[in-house]
Motif scaffolding. Structure first.
Motif, PDB file in Angstrom:
ATOM      1  N   GLY A 276      -1.628  -5.829  -5.731  1.00 57.91           N
ATOM      2  CA  GLY A 276      -0.379  -6.607  -6.642  1.00 57.91           C
ATOM      3  C   GLY A 276      -0.767  -7.666  -7.196  1.00 57.91           C
ATOM      4  O   GLY A 276       0.001  -8.373  -7.776  1.00 57.91           O
ATOM      5  N   GLY A 277      -2.052  -7.820  -7.532  1.00 55.38           N
ATOM      6  CA  GLY A 277      -2.638  -9.102  -8.103  1.00 55.38           C
ATOM      7  C   GLY A 277      -2.073 -10.352  -7.621  1.00 55.38           C
ATOM      8  O   GLY A 277      -1.750 -10.504  -6.645  1.00 55.38           O
TER       9      GLY A 277
ATOM     10  N   TRP B 202      -7.047  -9.782   2.459  1.00 54.81           N
ATOM     11  CA  TRP B 202      -6.574 -10.448   1.331  1.00 54.81           C
ATOM     12  C   TRP B 202      -7.011  -9.746  -0.020  1.00 54.81           C
ATOM     13  O   TRP B 202      -6.063  -9.944  -0.995  1.00 54.81           O
ATOM     14  N   ALA B 203      -8.337  -9.212  -0.071  1.00 52.71           N
ATOM     15  CA  ALA B 203      -8.686  -8.516  -1.149  1.00 52.71           C
ATOM     16  C   ALA B 203      -7.813  -7.228  -1.668  1.00 52.71           C
ATOM     17  O   ALA B 203      -7.509  -7.163  -2.780  1.00 52.71           O
TER      18      ALA B 203
ATOM     19  N   TRP C 144       0.743  -1.165  -0.055  1.00 58.05           N
ATOM     20  CA  TRP C 144       0.016   0.169   0.199  1.00 58.05           C
ATOM     21  C   TRP C 144       0.978   1.209   0.097  1.00 58.05           C
ATOM     22  O   TRP C 144       0.723   2.107  -0.590  1.00 58.05           O
ATOM     23  N   ALA C 145       1.868   1.188   0.786  1.00 54.54           N
ATOM     24  CA  ALA C 145       2.517   2.315   0.950  1.00 54.54           C
ATOM     25  C   ALA C 145       3.788   2.581  -0.473  1.00 54.54           C
ATOM     26  O   ALA C 145       3.880   3.793  -0.766  1.00 54.54           O
TER      27      ALA C 145
ATOM     28  N   MET D 101       3.195 -14.435  -3.145  1.00 55.46           N
ATOM     29  CA  MET D 101       4.337 -13.673  -2.151  1.00 55.46           C
ATOM     30  C   MET D 101       3.615 -13.950  -0.853  1.00 55.46           C
ATOM     31  O   MET D 101       4.256 -14.406   0.249  1.00 55.46           O
ATOM     32  N   ILE D 102       2.609 -13.378  -0.503  1.00 51.59           N
ATOM     33  CA  ILE D 102       2.194 -13.467   1.051  1.00 51.59           C
ATOM     34  C   ILE D 102       1.754 -14.678   1.655  1.00 51.59           C
ATOM     35  O   ILE D 102       2.045 -14.875   2.546  1.00 51.59           O
TER      36      ILE D 102
END
Length: 243
Positions: A193-194, A186-187, A34-35, A200-201
């Motif tokens: 980042g799709g 999650w959304a 987000w940042a 990755m998360i």
């Protein structure tokens, strides 16, 4: 000073810099994404406070490395890690000692580390001032089922006001997940980042309080039994059902 919430995240000028509290978990990794889409430079800060799930310190390195290899990670700046061992010395919790994860007599889970987020924000505010950064970004969320009092909007707002008064009037705190459920987090990752970011998360971040990196679930690694795993799994399932 104004804090920013999830519903109305004010975008700072392009020359602003941010310091993200990056633990290595799902929430902080989402906050970093987000940042990176909002600020000119984004530095990260992690804390070694004697946590049982110390594997999260390795996870934060994986998260940063993932961004460093992508064009979108161009705003990623320096990383900082501070030792805060006093939490374990003040008193045992399930996060810093071999204490059973359960509800305590005070109605809070034994995973609650009193004052942790408040102290983290103080250290982050002081570091942000020295680094010339004007925004501290944290993944605090009052919708978390754990109900930690130092994750509540009122608490973070009060601490943000104190940082403005005691450190720098221009310093602000952004909490993009404050009013989001775990499914909505999650959304948000998907939006930011799709599928690549979501993958990755799942693979690289760590949330499990027991530090379990052996058991792989659709939502990532963990024991599957602690409150953090329950929350992450429930959010994943709800998000998947809504897609």
């Amino acid at each position: 000073m104004k804090t920013k919430n999830a519903d109305r995240p004010a975008i700072k000028p392009v020359d602003a810099g941010a310091l993200v509290l990056l633990s290595g978990g799902q929430d902080s990794a989402t906050c970093l994404a987000w940042a990176l889409g909002r600020y000119r430079v984004v530095e990260t800060l992690g804390f070694d406070y004697g946590q049982r799930h110390r594997v999260e310190l390795d996870a934060r390195e994986r998260v940063r490395a993932w961004w460093a290899d992508r064009p979108e990670g161009g705003a990623l700046g320096a990383d900082h890690r501070l030792p805060v061992p006093a939490f374990g010395e003040i008193g045992d919790t399930a996060m810093t000692a071999e204490v059973e994860i359960e509800m305590a007599a005070n109605g809070l889970p034994t995973t609650f580390v009193p004052g942790r987020n408040l102290a983290f924000l103080v250290f982050a505010g002081a570091l942000a001032l020295r680094r010339g950064l004007s925004v501290v970004v944290g993944g605090m969320c009052q919708t978390d089922a754990a109900g930690y009092p130092d994750c509540r909007w009122e608490t973070i707002k009060a601490q943000a006001d104190a940082l403005s008064l005691g450190i720098d009037p221009s310093l602000s705190v952004a909490t993009p997940l404050m009013f989001r459920s775990k499914a909505e987090t999650w959304a948000l990752a998907q939006e930011l980042g799709g599928d690549d970011l979501v993958s990755m998360i799942v693979e690289d971040t760590h949330t499990c309080y027991r530090g379990d990196r052996e058991h792989r679930h659709p939502w990532g690694y963990g024991c599957g039994d602690c409150p953090a795993c329950h929350e992450r799994a429930r959010g994943w399932a709800t998000w998947q059902e809504s897609r």
